[in-house]
Write a protein that holds these residues in place. Sequence first.
Motif, short mmCIF file in Angstrom:
data_model
loop_
_atom_site.label_atom_id
_atom_site.label_comp_id
_atom_site.label_asym_id
_atom_site.label_seq_id
_atom_site.Cartn_x
_atom_site.Cartn_y
_atom_site.Cartn_z
N TRP A 196 0.83 -1.21 0.00
CA TRP A 196 0.00 0.00 0.00
C TRP A 196 0.86 1.26 0.00
N CYS A 197 2.02 1.21 0.64
CA CYS A 197 2.90 2.39 0.72
C CYS A 197 3.33 2.83 -0.69
N PRO A 198 3.53 4.12 -0.89
CA PRO A 198 3.91 4.62 -2.22
C PRO A 198 5.36 4.34 -2.60
N SER A 199 6.17 3.80 -1.70
CA SER A 199 7.58 3.53 -2.02
C SER A 199 7.72 2.30 -2.91
N ILE A 219 12.70 -3.29 5.61
CA ILE A 219 11.89 -2.69 4.55
C ILE A 219 11.97 -1.17 4.68
N PRO A 220 12.83 -0.53 3.87
CA PRO A 220 12.81 0.94 3.80
C PRO A 220 11.53 1.35 3.08
N ALA A 221 10.89 2.39 3.56
CA ALA A 221 9.59 2.74 2.97
C ALA A 221 9.37 4.24 3.00
N HIS A 222 8.39 4.65 2.23
CA HIS A 222 7.80 5.97 2.34
C HIS A 222 6.33 5.75 2.68
N ASN A 223 5.88 6.31 3.79
CA ASN A 223 4.44 6.39 4.00
C ASN A 223 3.98 7.76 3.49
N PRO A 224 2.69 8.08 3.55
CA PRO A 224 2.27 9.38 2.99
C PRO A 224 2.91 10.60 3.64
N SER A 225 3.53 10.42 4.81
CA SER A 225 4.16 11.55 5.48
C SER A 225 5.66 11.63 5.24
N GLY A 226 6.24 10.64 4.56
CA GLY A 226 7.66 10.71 4.26
C GLY A 226 8.39 9.41 4.52
N PRO A 227 9.74 9.45 4.43
CA PRO A 227 10.55 8.24 4.57
C PRO A 227 10.48 7.68 5.99
N THR A 228 10.45 6.35 6.08
CA THR A 228 10.29 5.71 7.38
C THR A 228 10.96 4.35 7.41
N ILE A 229 11.38 3.95 8.61
CA ILE A 229 11.85 2.58 8.83
C ILE A 229 10.61 1.70 8.86
#
Length: 299
Positions: A196-199, A219-229
């Motif tokens: 689901w995440c946009p990354s 899993i490096p990710a971007h959620n809708p608010s920005g980059p996240t662990i």
Amino acid sequence: MTDTVIRALTESDAPLFDALPDPLGARESHRRTRFRTEWKRVALRDGRVVARGAWWGGPDDAEPLSINWFDVAEGEEEAGARLLRSVPWRVELEINLPGDWRDDPALRAAADTRFAAARAAGYELLVERFLYRWTPDHGLPERPGRLRFRAEPDDSVFFDALRRIHSVTLDAHALKAIEEGGLDQAAREELDFFHWCPSPRQWWQTAYTPDGELAGIHIPAHNPSGPTIGFIGVLPEHRGNGYAYDLLADCTHFLVEQGAEFISGATDRGNFPMAANFAKAGYPVVRERINFHPADPKA
């Protein structure tokens, strides 16, 4: 006391949402969050806003995934409960708090008011979490160099790893999923979220020992608010070697290499080993999050 009026907001009366004081700093914590006006509601008494809630979901979601802004004026717990009960969506409630809320009497009172309203609406405490934010001034954590990282395109590899990781876990959300539907549900919920995440999917990383054994995943990710662990997990047979730090360090470097200027992270308060790894990697606690869930989601 006059009756409470619950109002779903429209563009014309959206400013009502801003009419309540913000002692817990929710506005600043949601600086990057995009809320839909039609998913915001307020409780009014004598024309005055006494509670407010903002339900949140991704840009393509037909229904909200959570409530992550909920405020209640002092003494208005029942109005807050009515506001929560006024919607058809029985989703998780997140209350974000300043890191020192437990030691400040005014902040503690404001938090307790929100907790009481949530419980009155049929919500139960699920978990308390630390929220972290890394920025370049904290320095990049050193990579120990003990593991070999590579992208893995096969979801079944991650699904199997997640099942094994969650077979021995401290994570409250995973434990809840296991109680509801077993290890398969816990692993599937993780995969569904990161899809689901946009990354990009190709960011997902597996980690191997020099002998070629799978030791863990990150899993490096971007959620809708920005980059996240997004996720850090060590397979049970490889725990005790400190590999969670190796995974966190590599995940941080990976996101910075993709252009991240800050990185968020989170872990349960009770997950002392992971909290220690975040501290070691230069991630300060910036806020806390209290997660409530509906006692009966189908009620």
